[in-house]
Design a protein around this motif. Structure first.
Motif, PDB file in Angstrom:
ATOM      1  N   LEU A 119       0.562  -1.329  -0.285  1.00 35.28           N
ATOM      2  CA  LEU A 119       0.110   0.372   0.294  1.00 35.28           C
ATOM      3  C   LEU A 119       0.820   1.182  -0.253  1.00 35.28           C
ATOM      4  O   LEU A 119       2.093   0.711   0.402  1.00 35.28           O
ATOM      5  N   ARG A 127      -4.073   0.377   5.732  1.00 28.13           N
ATOM      6  CA  ARG A 127      -3.286  -0.061   6.562  1.00 28.13           C
ATOM      7  C   ARG A 127      -3.361  -1.057   7.583  1.00 28.13           C
ATOM      8  O   ARG A 127      -3.308  -2.421   7.774  1.00 28.13           O
ATOM      9  N   ARG A 131      -4.880  -4.914   8.472  1.00 27.22           N
ATOM     10  CA  ARG A 131      -4.306  -5.585   9.427  1.00 27.22           C
ATOM     11  C   ARG A 131      -4.371  -6.217  10.827  1.00 27.22           C
ATOM     12  O   ARG A 131      -4.943  -7.275  10.723  1.00 27.22           O
ATOM     13  N   GLY A 145       5.190  -7.622   3.331  1.00 22.40           N
ATOM     14  CA  GLY A 145       3.374  -7.171   3.340  1.00 22.40           C
ATOM     15  C   GLY A 145       3.182  -8.838   2.778  1.00 22.40           C
ATOM     16  O   GLY A 145       2.087  -9.331   2.789  1.00 22.40           O
ATOM     17  N   ALA A 164      -8.385  -0.801   1.194  1.00 24.13           N
ATOM     18  CA  ALA A 164      -6.631  -1.977   0.133  1.00 24.13           C
ATOM     19  C   ALA A 164      -7.228  -3.783  -0.135  1.00 24.13           C
ATOM     20  O   ALA A 164      -6.449  -3.673  -0.579  1.00 24.13           O
TER      21      ALA A 164
END
Length: 289
Positions: A119, A127, A131, A145, A164
């Motif tokens: 990203l 992000r 996550r 990543g 994302a």
């Protein structure tokens, strides 16, 4: 994995589960599947028993209503709170995790789900959101990543609604030589820290348990505490866990205590909850803001 979207703004508990986790636990146990709305006064009373202030309850309900996760209607002078399709999906997801998922995977076929993303630096919020979803889904960060989990995962569901998602690539794979799978597991997950969470849960709920005013409050806090413990557990295959892994005894304790409290908790709920059928609530004035 929708519950992760709800919990992503909740920090790690300092002195027990956060108000939103307590509220979700109550709604999942006493509103999900019943087609009812519960009075705001009842929510305040129940959550007060679990250590949540009236101000925190009201602000949590308002915040979730603005997000479309709760629906509020007014009947006379009383405001009633009900579920929405979003909150029902969140609670069903949590129900599966708590009641239909074992903390250890005894029958693993060696297949890993791999997910990678890259990203832009400016996408810090996106992000963090991704996550959070990955952690709830059982992924661990392997390198860069690249995230992995030993479980089959519906990646589309994990990434649903995230900006994302367009940057995500997902695969299934098996480890080949010279990969040291045990070392990979140690790199992706902090097993000592996770084991400590299970041991701490058992310590809190054996011997001198938390002092709570009634079985309903105790049951809610117990389940919210358990959910906080398991939400970062990837449910690793038994062959890749230490022989004294404390998750299974902790899960057994949680389920025994929940069952022990259940009859009393439901008796308290019958006494204190002011509920109305969902179809009647639909005829009330919708509370905005």
């Amino acid at each position: 994995m929708l519950i992760a979207a709800t919990l992503r703004g909740v920090e790690e508990p300092v002195n027990g589960p956060r108000p939103q986790a307590i509220l979700l636990t109550f709604l999942g146990g006493y509103l999900l599947g019943r087609g009812e709305h519960v009075a705001m006064s009842s929510l305040i009373a129940v959550l007060a028993g679990a250590g949540v202030s009236e101000h925190a309850t009201r602000s949590t309900v308002s915040r979730m209503a603005r997000r479309g996760q709760l629906r509020r209607v007014r009947r006379g002078r009383q405001v009633y709170v009900g579920l929405t399709p979003t909150s029902r999906a969140i609670l069903r997801d949590g129900d599966r995790r708590v009641w239909r998922t074992d903390v250890v995977n005894p029958r693993w076929d060696g297949t890993w789900t791999l997910l990678s993303f890259s990203l832009p630096e400016s996408w810090q919020r996106q992000r963090n959101a991704l996550r959070s979803r990955l952690l709830w889904a059982g992924f661990g960060p392997l390198q860069g990543g690249l995230w992995v989990t030993p479980a089959p995962v519906d990646v589309q569901e994990v990434c649903a609604g995230l900006e994302a998602a367009v940057h995500v690539r997902a695969f299934t794979a098996r480890a080949l030589e010279p990969t040291d799978v045990a070392e990979m597991v140690r790199d992706a997950w902090d097993l000592p820290a996770l084991a400590d969470r299970y041991r701490a849960f058992r310590a809190r709920w054996t011997g001198e348990r938390p002092v709570l005013p009634d079985p309903l409050a105790a049951q809610i806090v117990l389940q919210a505490d358990w959910l906080d413990v398991i939400r970062r557990d990837p449910r690793l295959p038994a062959q890749h866990l230490p022989p004294d892994w404390p998750a299974v005894p902790a899960q057994r304790l949680f389920r025994e205590l929940y069952a022990e409290l259940d009859q009393g908790a439901r008796r308290v709920a019958r006494d204190v909850l002011d509920v109305i059928p969902d179809e009647e609530a639909a005829g009330g004035e919708v509370v905005r803001g």
